[in-house]
Design an enzyme around this catalytic site. Structure first.
Site, mmCIF file in Angstrom:
data_model
loop_
_atom_site.group_PDB
_atom_site.id
_atom_site.type_symbol
_atom_site.label_atom_id
_atom_site.label_comp_id
_atom_site.label_asym_id
_atom_site.label_seq_id
_atom_site.Cartn_x
_atom_site.Cartn_y
_atom_site.Cartn_z
ATOM 1 N N ASP A 75 -63.868 -21.095 -97.896
ATOM 2 C CA ASP A 75 -63.282 -21.816 -96.772
ATOM 3 C C ASP A 75 -62.103 -22.659 -97.255
ATOM 4 O OD1 ASP A 75 -63.537 -22.673 -93.937
ATOM 5 O OD2 ASP A 75 -63.911 -24.639 -94.836
ATOM 6 N N GLU A 127 -60.072 -17.598 -97.506
ATOM 7 C CA GLU A 127 -59.479 -17.966 -96.222
ATOM 8 C C GLU A 127 -58.255 -18.806 -96.562
ATOM 9 O OE1 GLU A 127 -60.230 -20.587 -92.186
ATOM 10 O OE2 GLU A 127 -60.735 -21.333 -94.175
#
Length: 538
Positions: free
Chosen positions: A216, A283
């Site tokens: 993330d 990401e």
């Protein structure tokens, strides 16, 4: 006589199709209206039969759930809302029995404000070693003599990216950085405790058998030295709602700093020390494909989401540009059309029958490209974005002016039946986010066995793609096109996409079909408006 050549085995992730499971919204085992790990395990045969190679599960760690699990208070424990550690082990074991790999979500940019480290930092006070694990700073005095945050950075959620502690503005206190919600303080990756702790976390989950990690905010771990103000060109807005794809790195001292790459080199070596082709995917919202390519260098991460493909408008010309720019620099591209943070593609492409037709065509085109692909849960059903009533929204971003919430793409899966919760869990009534009554026709049960349904079509597409992999693995990609047509030629496969509002000329289709046969078509007939077609050269 020479020895027979051993079958070639590429890493599983190189060409794989991965299914994103948003843990809250996939399947509920205990009837509390929220999805959980046992629920996911019970539905793994569905994913096997769908034809995907792996699943990515969003965070299920212990968390106050201020940002639905992306605010982690204990990376080594399962939140009771989702089960217990034994349930994670059961999920991994069952997935592997069914031939599925499992990717778990890691959140290294920030922790929850309830994490023991942050609680210790608050208790220890300014100048303490505990505070050095985060980004605490003194404020600065503004022109009016009032103390202001340390710099002009804005949160991706709302307001300044700094919160003062203690909260009483009449008392002096330091400020801490949170690029997202106030409950998600950013970590200081220059402090040796931070990288050491995350390597321990990685080993903990790799030892339990996970096959990969999704990172993330992979581009956000480090901030520019000195935490300088964000420099804006005249007339340029600091509105955090602007896509990071369009923001220039020189204007973003909080994103994509070069130090992140040494972290991922260390993680690459750590992953390589385990068997089974363990992998990591970033990401990373970055400016262009070259910035993306930096994350997937040979000694760094295996994959990075190509959000430029997701962000492209419905245009053959735009798609061609993204493909050409990506393949020029990215060795193992990863294509994606949706996830839990963006408007569902059926709605993004126009909604209704038009949006569904365009999404089917975009998916077929994406799956013809070299590399891997990710599918967000419910896309295979053709689910649209849901207009969740404001009073029922739960996303912490829901009340941010001009942003709205992400709840509309997170509404729980419809599995069976004619009314909510559509088999999402036992019992009756709506789950944690309300499902539209009209989803009865989109439920898995309603579509299964109907050869005209989107679900059965996706199953055929994935099975066909898998059957072609050996013939496509080393094939070069040739790209042709016009503003409304895109032609991808890859070995024996030709993919034709028409993004125009009317069918292409019959002689054009005859030309494409010469010496081949139609394998798959996203619409009623090859060359139709908003239609993609796969043609296999005989």
């Amino acid at each position: 006589m020479s020895a027979p050549t051993a079958p070639r085995t590429d890493p599983w992730w190189l060409h794989g199709v991965v299914y994103q499971v948003y843990v809250r919204s996939f399947a509920d085992s205990d009837g509390d209206g929220v999805g959980d790990l046992p629920g996911i395990t019970s539905r793994l045969p569905y994913l096997r039969d769908l034809g995907v190679d792996a699943l990515w599960v969003t965070p299920f760690y212990a968390s106050p759930q201020a940002d639905h699990g992306y605010d982690v208070s204990d990376y080594y424990a399962v939140d009771p809302l989702f089960g217990q550690l034994a349930d994670a082990d059961d999920l991994l074991a069952r997935a592997h029995e069914l031939g599925l790999r499992v990717i778990v979500d890691l959140v290294p940019n920030h922790t929850s404000s309830q994490h023991p480290w942050f609680q210790a930092a608050l208790a220890a006070g300014p100048g303490s070693s505990e505070r050095e694990r985060y980004l605490f700073r003194a404020g600065r005095v503004g022109p009016d003599g009032v103390e202001q945050p340390p710099n002009n950075w804005m949160s991706r959620f709302e307001g300044p990216a700094w919160t003062r502690v203690p909260a009483d503005p009449d008392l002096p206190g330091e400020w801490y950085l949170h690029l997202f919600d106030t409950s998600q303080p950013d970590l200081n990756w220059h402090h040796p405790d931070v990288p050491a702790e995350f390597e321990r976390i990685l080993r903990f989950w790799l030892d339990r058998g996970v096959d990969g990690i999704r990172i993330d905010v992979a581009h956000g771990l480090f901030k520019a030295a000195g935490l300088p103000d964000q420099r804006l060109a005249p007339g340029e807005s600091a509105d955090p709602g602007e896509s990071l794809i369009t923001q220039r790195p020189s204007h973003t001292p909080m994103w994509n700093q070069p130090e992140v790459h040494e972290v991922y080199r260390r993680w690459h070596r750590l992953l390589a020390s385990y068997d089974g082709d363990r992998m990591a995917i970033a990401e990373a919202w970055v400016r262009d494909p070259q910035d993306l390519a930096d994350f997937v260098r040979r000694d760094e991460l295996q994959q990075a989401f190509n959000f430029h493909w997701l962000a492209a408008p419905w245009s053959a010309e735009a798609f061609r540009g993204v493909i050409e720019q990506t393949l020029a620099v990215v060795p193992a591209p990863t294509w994606v059309l949706g996830n839990h943070d963006v408007v569902r593609p059926v709605t993004r492409y126009g909604g209704g029958p038009l949006g569904l037709a365009r999404w089917r065509a975009a998916l077929l085109t994406m799956l013809a490209l070299p590399g891997s692909a990710y599918i967000h849960q419910g896309e295979e059903l053709g689910l649209p974005q849901v207009d969740v009533p404001r009073h029922l929204m739960q996303d912490p971003r829901a009340n941010v002016p001009g942003r709205g919430g992400r709840d509309g793409c997170r509404v729980p899966m419809p599995w069976s039946g004619t009314k909510p919760p559509f088999g999402f869990g036992p019992g009756e009534g709506q789950p944690w986010l309300p499902q539209p009554e009209e989803w009865a026709d989109l439920a898995v049960e309603a579509q299964t066995g109907d050869e005209t349904s989107t679900l059965e079509w996706v199953r055929r597409v994935l099975a066909t793609r898998r059957g072609l992999q050996d013939r496509l693995r080393d094939a070069d990609l040739q790209i042709e096109g016009t503003p409304s047509e895109l032609v991808l030629r890859r070995g024996p496969l030709t993919c034709h996409l028409n993004t125009g509002g009317s069918p292409v000329a019959p002689d054009r289709i005859d030309e494409l079909l010469a010496g081949g046969e139609v394998l798959l078509c996203s619409g009623d007939e090859p060359g139709g408006a908003d239609t993609a077609t796969w043609i296999l050269r005989l």
